[in-house]
Design an enzyme around this catalytic site. Structure first.
Site, PDB file in Angstrom:
ATOM      1  N   ASP A 193     -11.773 -18.824  48.730  1.00  0.00           N
ATOM      2  CA  ASP A 193     -12.034 -17.876  47.646  1.00  0.00           C
ATOM      3  C   ASP A 193     -13.060 -18.453  46.664  1.00  0.00           C
ATOM      4  O   ASP A 193     -13.009 -19.636  46.318  1.00  0.00           O
ATOM      5  CB  ASP A 193     -10.703 -17.624  46.911  1.00  0.00           C
ATOM      6  CG  ASP A 193     -10.797 -16.503  45.900  1.00  0.00           C
ATOM      7  OD1 ASP A 193     -11.097 -15.378  46.306  1.00  0.00           O
ATOM      8  OD2 ASP A 193     -10.566 -16.757  44.697  1.00  0.00           O
ATOM      9  N   GLU A 253     -16.272 -17.626  50.778  1.00  0.00           N
ATOM     10  CA  GLU A 253     -16.665 -16.418  50.058  1.00  0.00           C
ATOM     11  C   GLU A 253     -17.777 -16.813  49.090  1.00  0.00           C
ATOM     12  O   GLU A 253     -17.537 -17.119  47.930  1.00  0.00           O
ATOM     13  CB  GLU A 253     -15.473 -15.826  49.300  1.00  0.00           C
ATOM     14  CG  GLU A 253     -15.777 -14.448  48.722  1.00  0.00           C
ATOM     15  CD  GLU A 253     -15.005 -14.122  47.443  1.00  0.00           C
ATOM     16  OE1 GLU A 253     -14.928 -12.940  47.084  1.00  0.00           O
ATOM     17  OE2 GLU A 253     -14.511 -15.057  46.783  1.00  0.00           O
TER      18      GLU A 253
HETATM   19  O1  TEU Z   1     -13.509 -12.598  44.595  1.00  0.00           O
HETATM   20  C1  TEU Z   1     -14.572 -13.225  43.923  1.00  0.00           C
HETATM   21  C2  TEU Z   1     -15.138 -12.321  42.901  1.00  0.00           C
HETATM   22  O2  TEU Z   1     -14.460 -11.477  42.374  1.00  0.00           O
HETATM   23  C3  TEU Z   1     -16.519 -12.476  42.523  1.00  0.00           C
HETATM   24  O3  TEU Z   1     -17.141 -13.434  43.262  1.00  0.00           O
HETATM   25  C4  TEU Z   1     -17.183 -11.112  42.547  1.00  0.00           C
HETATM   26  O4  TEU Z   1     -16.688 -10.355  43.614  1.00  0.00           O
HETATM   27  C5  TEU Z   1     -18.640 -11.204  42.658  1.00  0.00           C
HETATM   28  O5  TEU Z   1     -19.090 -11.929  41.573  1.00  0.00           O
HETATM   29  C6  TEU Z   1     -19.243  -9.799  42.674  1.00  0.00           C
HETATM   30  O6  TEU Z   1     -20.582  -9.859  42.425  1.00  0.00           O
HETATM   31  C7  TEU Z   1     -12.397 -13.357  44.909  1.00  0.00           C
HETATM   32  C8  TEU Z   1     -11.340 -12.465  45.524  1.00  0.00           C
HETATM   33  O7  TEU Z   1     -11.846 -11.901  46.699  1.00  0.00           O
HETATM   34  C9  TEU Z   1     -10.909 -11.463  44.504  1.00  0.00           C
HETATM   35  O8  TEU Z   1     -10.001 -10.540  45.013  1.00  0.00           O
HETATM   36  C10 TEU Z   1     -10.302 -12.206  43.343  1.00  0.00           C
HETATM   37  O9  TEU Z   1      -9.972 -11.310  42.315  1.00  0.00           O
HETATM   38  C11 TEU Z   1     -11.271 -13.245  42.786  1.00  0.00           C
HETATM   39  O10 TEU Z   1     -11.848 -14.035  43.808  1.00  0.00           O
HETATM   40  C12 TEU Z   1     -10.544 -14.188  41.895  1.00  0.00           C
HETATM   41  O11 TEU Z   1      -9.714 -15.017  42.659  1.00  0.00           O
END
Ligand code: TEU
Length: 518
Positions: A193, A253
């Protein structure tokens, strides 16, 4: 054993919303176990579980209070093990979600830091300061919250998600144990994540533009990440590869504003996979997608890191609503469902014909739309609350899955009081309604996963309004975005089509897979 993940189809399970086995209105491992045959028939190689750890669920479980256990709402560690074992019987691997940028404020280490007070070693596991800087939370509002003793702590996300201090060696040591805990239980891989987060510029400087973005900054894409992930790769590679699940993998991610922001991760010995989110960030038109696909393939070229394709996940608007409305749509009335479904089906054939791995988010195979009309009082996502409703948040793509029947809870479980409400008009979208219909989106996904092409990727002559490419010698995929029908290349057979195709031409918003003449 090979790098099985290079061309795998991975199915993302959002555990709260997949299947409810114990009738409490929230999904769980018992429910997921009962649905394993469905996943086997869909033909997926692996499943990735979004977090199921003990958590206050302030951010759907991405606020982890204990990294090495299962929240009782989802089951027990024994239930997890039972799922992994039953999945292995079907040749399906399991990927778990590791959340290293932050934990929950309910995590014992953060509670100890609050209790220990300023200057303590406990506080040094997090990022406490006497005064905040001007950084903003990704979820809206300031990235700092003050504690009763006057100090402030950093949280790039919700105030219930304090950021770990990755420059304190105790933090990497803690996560090494977490990785081994799950790898020792037989998981095939990790989804990491906010993989571009973790390390922060130790000076915590103010920035000229503090609005949330994914460009390199004092908090995202720090150079320390490169060596850090080489270390995690070494841990993955230390596991035996000659027994199921084979070589262990991880998928980061990594968000970037530009494809170039991801370049540093595509190096030998890096994290084995980095998500490619640019496909779903690209508008539904041929030149833009041509550009994105070309740049994405170039990114991974020559490195041993691969970039799986994604058109949907638990953080973004579902494709049907994005393509049939816009990413900014705020009500279901703004979405043309027929148009969105046609395009989402064409996008599925594009996704599954591209070279490499693809991730499918639960419900994507049913062409579920975003549920935009959830009442404010029922919304759960902290994004909605933290932005005062300016951003609707992500609840609309997290609605419990419709399995059968004609009204809520549509076979999700016994309890009609599901944690998020389901829309009243999903009867035609249930698994049951689609399973035996050869023209359903579920049937399209099943056939496409079973017949994914292999071989080298080449673009065919560009048409201004269409995308066309070959895989190996005998396969072509053509997608028409424009109003005029496009002539199909000479072919022996149409393997699959996302909509009706007659007379050798391809209508608008339709994709085909062709077996070419030898
Ligand atoms: O997502 C990461 C996130 O929210 C950001 O990187 C965002 O999506 C990006 O900046 C958009 O431009 C992860 C998870 O997938 C999400 O569900 C969580 O809420 C978040 O991390 C926090 O853990």
């Amino acid at each position: 054993m090979t790098q099985w993940w290079r061309d795998a189809v991975v199915y993302q399970i959002y555990p709260r919303s997949f299947a409810d086995g114990n009738g409490d209105g929230t999904g769980d491992f018992a429910g997921a176990l009962a649905r394993l045959p469905y996943l086997a028939e869909l033909g997926v190689d692996a499943v990735w579980f979004s977090p199921f750890y003990p958590s206050p669920l302030a951010d759907g479980g991405y606020d982890v209070a204990d990294y090495c256990d299962v929240d009782p709402r989802f089951g027990t560690l024994a239930d997890f093990d039972a799922f992994v074992a039953a999945a292995a019987e079907l040749g399906i691997r399991v990927i778990v979600d590791i959340v290293p940028n932050h934990c929950s404020s309910a995590h014992p280490a953060f509670q100890a830091a609050l209790a220990a007070g300023p200057g303590s070693p406990e506080r040094d596991l997090f990022i406490f300061r006497d005064a905040p800087n001007n950084w903003q939370s990704v979820f809206g509002g300031p990235a700092w919250t003050q504690t009763p003793d006057g100090q402030w702590y950093l949280h790039l996300f919700d105030s219930s998600q304090p950021d770990w201090n990755w420059s304190n060696p105790a933090v990497p040591a803690l996560f090494e144990k977490v990785l081994r805990f799950w790898l020792d239980r037989g998981v095939a891989g990790l989804r990491v994540d906010v993989a571009h987060g973790l390390f922060k510029d130790p000076d915590l400087p103010d920035v000229p533009d503090p609005s949330p973005s994914d460009r390199p900054s004092p908090w995202f894409h720090r150079p320390e990440l490169i060596e850090h992930y080489a270390g995690w790769r070494a841990i993955l590679d230390s596991y035996p590869e000659d027994v199921f699940p084979g070589r262990r993998t991880a998928v980061g991610e990594f968000w970037g504003d530009e494809i170039t922001h991801l370049e540093p991760y595509f190096i030998p010995g890096g994290m084995p996979q980095a998500f490619n989110f640019f496909l779903f960030r690209t508008a539904w038109n041929a030149p833009a997608l041509h550009h994105t696909i070309t740049a994405s393939i170039a990114l991974a070229d020559g490195s041993d890191v691969v970039a799986p394709w994604v058109i949907s996940n638990h953080d973004v608007m579902r494709p049907v609503s994005r393509y049939g409305g816009s990413p900014e749509a705020r009500s279901d009335a703004e979405v043309d469902l027929a148009l969105g479904t046609r395009r989402a089906r064409a996008a599925a054939l594009l996704l599954l014909a591209l070279p490499g791995s693809a991730y499918v988010y639960q419900g994507e195979e049913l062409a579920l739309p975003e549920y935009l009309d959830i009442q404010d009082a029922d919304r759960d996502d902290p994004v909605f609350r933290r932005t005062g409703g300016a951003r609707l948040g992500r609840d609309g793509c997290r609605v419990p899955m419709p399995w059968s029947g004609t009204r809520a809870p549509y076979g999700f479980g016994d309890n009609p009081d599901t944690w998020l409400p389901q829309p009243p008009n999903w009867a035609p979208l249930t698994v049951e309604a689609q399973l035996d219909d050869p023209d359903s989106t579920l049937s399209l996904y099943r056939k496409a996963i079973a017949h994914r092409p292999k071989g080298e990727f080449h673009w065919l002559e560009p048409e201004p309004t269409a995308l066309a490419f070959t895989r190996g010698a005998g396969f072509a995929c053509v997608v028409n975005f424009g109003g005029d029908p496009v002539a199909l290349p000479d072919h022996e057979e149409i393997i699959l089509a996302s909509g009706p195709v007659t007379g050798g031409t391809l209508p608008q918003d339709t994709a085909v897979w062709l077996r070419l003449n030898p």
